[in-house]
Design a protein around this motif. Structure first.
Motif, PDB file in Angstrom:
ATOM      1  N   VAL A 668      45.369  24.058  63.038  1.00 53.54           N
ATOM      2  CA  VAL A 668      45.595  23.632  64.421  1.00 53.54           C
ATOM      3  C   VAL A 668      47.011  24.000  64.849  1.00 53.54           C
ATOM      4  O   VAL A 668      47.952  23.773  64.133  1.00 53.54           O
TER       5      VAL A 668
ATOM      6  N   LYS B  86      44.366  31.402  66.370  1.00 50.07           N
ATOM      7  CA  LYS B  86      44.797  30.161  66.997  1.00 50.07           C
ATOM      8  C   LYS B  86      43.636  29.453  67.685  1.00 50.07           C
ATOM      9  O   LYS B  86      43.405  28.260  67.514  1.00 50.07           O
ATOM     10  N   TYR B  87      42.884  30.202  68.473  1.00 47.76           N
ATOM     11  CA  TYR B  87      41.813  29.583  69.234  1.00 47.76           C
ATOM     12  C   TYR B  87      40.644  29.170  68.366  1.00 47.76           C
ATOM     13  O   TYR B  87      39.990  28.160  68.601  1.00 47.76           O
ATOM     14  N   ARG B  90      41.498  25.839  66.912  1.00 50.69           N
ATOM     15  CA  ARG B  90      41.307  24.738  67.858  1.00 50.69           C
ATOM     16  C   ARG B  90      39.834  24.420  68.032  1.00 50.69           C
ATOM     17  O   ARG B  90      39.420  23.258  68.114  1.00 50.69           O
ATOM     18  N   GLU B  93      38.268  22.599  65.026  1.00 49.61           N
ATOM     19  CA  GLU B  93      38.674  21.197  65.032  1.00 49.61           C
ATOM     20  C   GLU B  93      37.843  20.402  66.021  1.00 49.61           C
ATOM     21  O   GLU B  93      37.364  19.300  65.745  1.00 49.61           O
TER      22      GLU B  93
END
Lengths: 668, 127, 137
Positions: A668, B86-87, B90, B93
């Motif tokens: 994250v 990065k995406y 996210r 998650e």
């Protein structure tokens, strides 16, 4: 019937005050029942104003001359359609329309968010109520559409014949939808500031509304220009008149906001700036309404002058003070995650875009209030006219066109040398070769060459985008047409935006051509005489008088030749409208117009005598049609951008597959 | 006649505005004031899921855009890898959070997903 | 990173300054005094060199609009009168008694050579007086 309308207006004012109080209390006391009650209040106001509008339209259609508004804006010989559109023909009615549209949009906001019960929404409703209270106050107590005359008039004043025209019928409506449309994002922004919840939610909600409002402002501006071109008879479509500027300023700020929102969504930058920008856009929208309605800057357009001027001024001051105070108060929470890296990046292009659009808005604003400003500061009233606006705005506009081409192609964060060369080589070559070709063709006007080359640059950047996209898709086995359709429908925002850019480029080409390459001649002809203007030869065939129900007409018949070939006939008229109500404005000129893609032949009958001699003004305007065509392309692109997207499921499954196949661990 | 209509309108409006005070609420408080210690009701959880779905769709759009830009040659390979990473992170998650709360069995027909997988494979191979 | 930001601030500064300069130049070149007829007469003889705008009411019966020649009429503020010569577009509203605005040069001999003519219907049309009424008995 009129009484029901009047009562509805008063009741809606009372409810509006209630909603204002209840929504604030719901946030302060943290109570859902107050919020729901306020929400119901918003819907009630909408229904009440709909009732009021229906009552007014009913009175207008039935020519109830006991009402002042009906007597001022209709007459017994006014066609039905214009009795309906008389709803927004005058001061009181157009204020009612503003309030009505605001109440409808507010009700939509409430309905779309009926399951949201947060402090944020309480304050959104508070803001909507505050603005509504102002406008409803005006129609309840200052300019009431249902105000009665002390007598029943025998005849109404009717509608100025030059306003009895399709374009003028819808132009105010589209502009008002634009102005009110801007109020909604403003309410979201204030909701965020007042509740302290200044995250992405207000931006997310605002994007759809600003796009919607922007579309209507654009269409409204073009309709106004087209009307001016057809009806005012001077061969032009834009005079930098205060009322025209009034609609242009929110459009400029709105365009800046539209683009800047994209950055915040992608990059989380510019939070504070976006808030400032929407406050300014809203300010321009209200200021625009103020200029048009108060006649404070005496303009030939101003059809209304009354005491609402000072009230508007007070309201505007209040908005500005309040908005910026609360922005200041929340300043600490507005730290932006500044990821700004390089001046050669898309972020940078967007920021320059904003800077320039706002500069233009400022330039127009300054020019518009110059007379008032100079009188206040020096005691002398000084004007600046079209030359000022053109002189300052053209350079800014040219840079903006350049940015319009650069923006979509340049990469985010930092454009590498390879990226620049790969993406911009073809467009730059296109632009440069266009200049060379134009110079070879003998065109020497610098602004024109620059403008056309930049437009060529922009069009080639858009072309590349489409070409690449189609090529990628057709590589997967789709034929070109299918690839194109699917490309656009899967990326509506991106490609809709590109289509809008194409439309803008077309409009700019049209404006450049019709400003730089104009031929004009004033001539007096006897019957059968001819005159040459540009590449046309025009023969005057004679005058004819005729009458119909509406007018006494004097028509001049002309035959148009290109070389020795006849290409058409034109009729230019100078008419006296028959007694329409009490109006003494009854003279009207009708232009003889022949439009082609290449140019417009525009002939006005300026004078005639009893010996059959007539004077004409003949104008050949190059490529004016491109403006209207470009406008339609812009509208088309905007509709695509706003079209709801049904492709979420496919996206999800392809990404889920990806996650599995990558053996990706969460970071994250 | 109009008097009766007007009175009716007044009464109707008042009733409409007063009704919210007469209903029983599970919680009279506004949504964003819910304390973390209180157990979340299923209605609140549903609302959370809905807002997370919205967030998820936004992330998917971003990923599709990044993929697209890379295919068009607009972003460099390094940028592509970095952004995608990065995406994806996210998104993973977020999907995990949703799956935790979501007790309903997964929807979406197997055929559609198969379809997408084939298309994606083709795309990967042709590049 | 800081270097990048500096370049950026410089760029914004240059653009802003350019805009301000354009505005100043634009205003200086195109500003026009807006005068009443009284003020016009007061400013003689300096005003002969300036481009000005003057507003007034069209004197009844003064309009001469022959074919082939310019429009001639008289403008008044109730007190003084100015003779106007104008060649160009005549607004449809233009006639006896309307409020008119002319832009151009004022010349000796009380002659105003106008390049621009605007006209507006008198504001009394917004009031109730214009509404035709019948006496109620």
């Amino acid at each position: 019937m009129a009484i029901a309308g009047s009562i509805s207006i008063f009741l809606s004012f009372v409810v509006c005050i209630y909603v204002l109080i209840a929504s604030v209390l719901s946030a302060r006391l943290n109570r859902r029942d107050l919020l729901n009650s306020a929400k119901n209040g918003v819907i009630s106001i909408c229904l009440l104003l709909i009732i009021a509008a229906i009552c007014l339209v009913n009175s207008l259609v039935n020519l109830d001359f006991s009402l002042k508004y009906v007597a001022l804006n209709t007459s017994t010989d006014l066609p039905l359609i214009y009795r309906v559109t008389a709803l927004w023909a005058g001061q009181a009615g157009s204020l009612l329309l503003w309030s009505l549209i605001l109440s409808i949009f507010s009700a939509l906001v409430v309905i779309f968010n009926r399951n949201n019960n947060t402090k944020f929404y309480s304050y959104v409703i508070t803001t909507l109520a505050a603005v509504s209270c102002f406008f409803i106050f005006l129609i309840a107590f200052v300019e009431n559409p249902f105000q009665k005359l002390p007598f029943i008039a025998d005849e109404g004043r009717g509608l100025n014949p030059i306003l009895q025209n399709g374009y003028m019928a819808i132009h105010p409506l589209t502009l008002y939808i634009g102005y009110v449309g801007v109020t909604i994002p403003f309410a979201f922004a204030m909701g965020a500031l007042l509740s302290g919840k200044i995250d992405d939610e207000w931006i997310k909600n605002s994007r759809k509304w600003i796009l919607f409002a922007w579309t209507f402002l654009s269409v409204g501006l073009l309709l106004g220009a087209r009307w001016a071109y057809l009806e005012l008879g001077w061969g032009g479509y834009w005079a930098w008149d205060p009322v025209e500027n009034a609609a242009f300023m929110p459009w400029l700020a709105g365009t800046a906001f539209l683009h800047s929102v994209m950055i915040q969504e992608r990059k989380k930058m510019l939070k504070k700036w976006n808030l400032i920008l929407i406050i300014l856009t809203f300010f321009f929208a209200i200021f625009g309404t103020f200029i048009t309605r108060s006649g404070i800057i005496s303009s030939v357009h101003s059809f209304a002058q009354s005491d609402i001027g000072p009230l508007f001024l007070g309201f505007i001051t209040l908005i500005l003070l309040f908005s910026f105070s609360i922005l200041w108060y929340r300043n600490d929470q507005l730290k932006s995650e500044d990821q700004f890296e390089s001046i050669l990046s898309r972020e940078s292009a967007f920021i320059f875009n904003n800077l320039l659009f706002l500069s233009m808005a400022f330039v127009v604003f300054l020019g518009t209030i110059f007379p008032i400003l100079s009188e206040a500061l020096t005691g002398e009233k000084i004007l600046v006219g079209p030359p000022y606006f053109n002189k300052v705005n053209v350079p800014i506009g040219l840079v903006l066109i350049f940015l319009m081409g650069v923006g979509p192609l340049i990469s985010w964060r930092k454009a590498s040398k390879e990226n620049l060369i790969k993406n911009f080589l073809f467009p730059i070559m296109t632009g440069v070769s266009t200049s060379i070709v134009l110079l070879i063709l003998g065109i020497r006007e610098a602004v024109a060459v620059l403008s056309y080359s930049l437009c060529a640059f922009v069009l080639s950047t858009v072309f590349i985008e489409f070409y690449r996209g189609v090529r990628v898709r057709s590589g997967r086995g789709e034929n070109y047409l299918l690839a194109l359709t699917r490309l656009v429908s899967k990326n509506k925002r991106r490609y809709g935006g590109y289509i809008i850019h194409i439309g803008v480029a077309l409009i700019v080409i049209g404006i450049t051509s019709s400003s730089v390459f104009v031929t004009q001649k004033e001539v007096t002809l006897s019957r059968n005489e001819t005159v040459e203007v540009g590449k046309y030869t025009i023969a005057f065939n004679g005058l004819q008088r005729y009458q119909n129900d509406a007018k006494n007409a004097t028509a001049a018949f002309l035959t148009i030749y290109k070389g020795s070939d006849p290409v058409g006939q034109l009729v230019a008229e100078k008419n006296i409208y028959k007694y329409e109500g009490n109006r003494e404005i009854n003279q009207e000129t009708e232009v003889g117009l022949r439009s082609t893609l290449m140019d417009d032949l525009y002939i006005t009958l300026t004078n005639f005598n009893n010996n059959g001699k007539a004077s004409f003004r003949i104008i050949v305007n190059t490529m004016v049609s491109w403006i209207w065509l470009g406008g339609m392309v812009v509208l088309f692109g905007a509709i695509i951008t706003m079209w709801p997207a049904p492709f979420k499921r496919r996206q999800e499954s392809s990404v889920r597959y990806n996650l599995g196949a990558d053996d990706h661990t969460a970071k994250v | 006649m109009t008097l009766y209509i007007s009175v009716a309108i007044c009464i109707a409006t008042s009733v409409f505005i007063i009704i919210p005070f007469l209903i029983k609420y599970k919680s009279v408080r506004l949504d964003d004031s819910t304390h973390d210690q209180e157990p979340k009701s299923s209605i609140d959880l549903n609302k959370e899921i809905i807002s997370m779905q919205g967030e998820k769709n936004k992330l998917y759009s971003e990923l599709m855009d990044i993929e697209f830009d890379y295919n068009l040659g607009k972003i460099t390979e390094n940028d592509y890898k970095e952004l995608r990473s990065k995406y994806m992170g996210r998104t993973a998650e977020l999907l995990r959070k949703i799956d935790e709360i979501n007790i309903k069995p997964g929807s979406g027909t197997g055929d559609v997903i198969e379809d997408e997988i084939n298309k994606f494979k083709k795309n990967v191979n042709s590049n | 990173m800081f270097k990048g930001k500096l370049k950026f601030i410089v760029a914004i500064g240059i653009i802003s300054l350019t805009v301000v300069y354009l505005v100043f130049a634009g205003v200086k070149d195109t500003m026009v005094y807006y005068l009443t007829i009284d003020e016009l007469m007061d400013k003689v003889p300096e005003v002969y060199d300036d481009k000005v705008r003057v507003s007034g009411t069209v004197v009844e019966g003064s309009i001469k609009n022959d074919l082939d020649s310019s429009l001639e009429f008289q403008l008044t503020d109730g007190n003084q009168v100015v003779n106007v010569y104008y060649k160009g577009i005549i607004p449809d509203v233009f006639r006896d008694g309307v409020e008119a605005v002319v832009e151009g040069n004022y010349q000796p001999g009380n002659i105003f050579k106008a390049k621009l003519l605007l006209a507006k219907c008198p504001t009394k049309y917004e009031s109730e007086d214009s509404i035709y009424k019948q006496e109620k008995t």
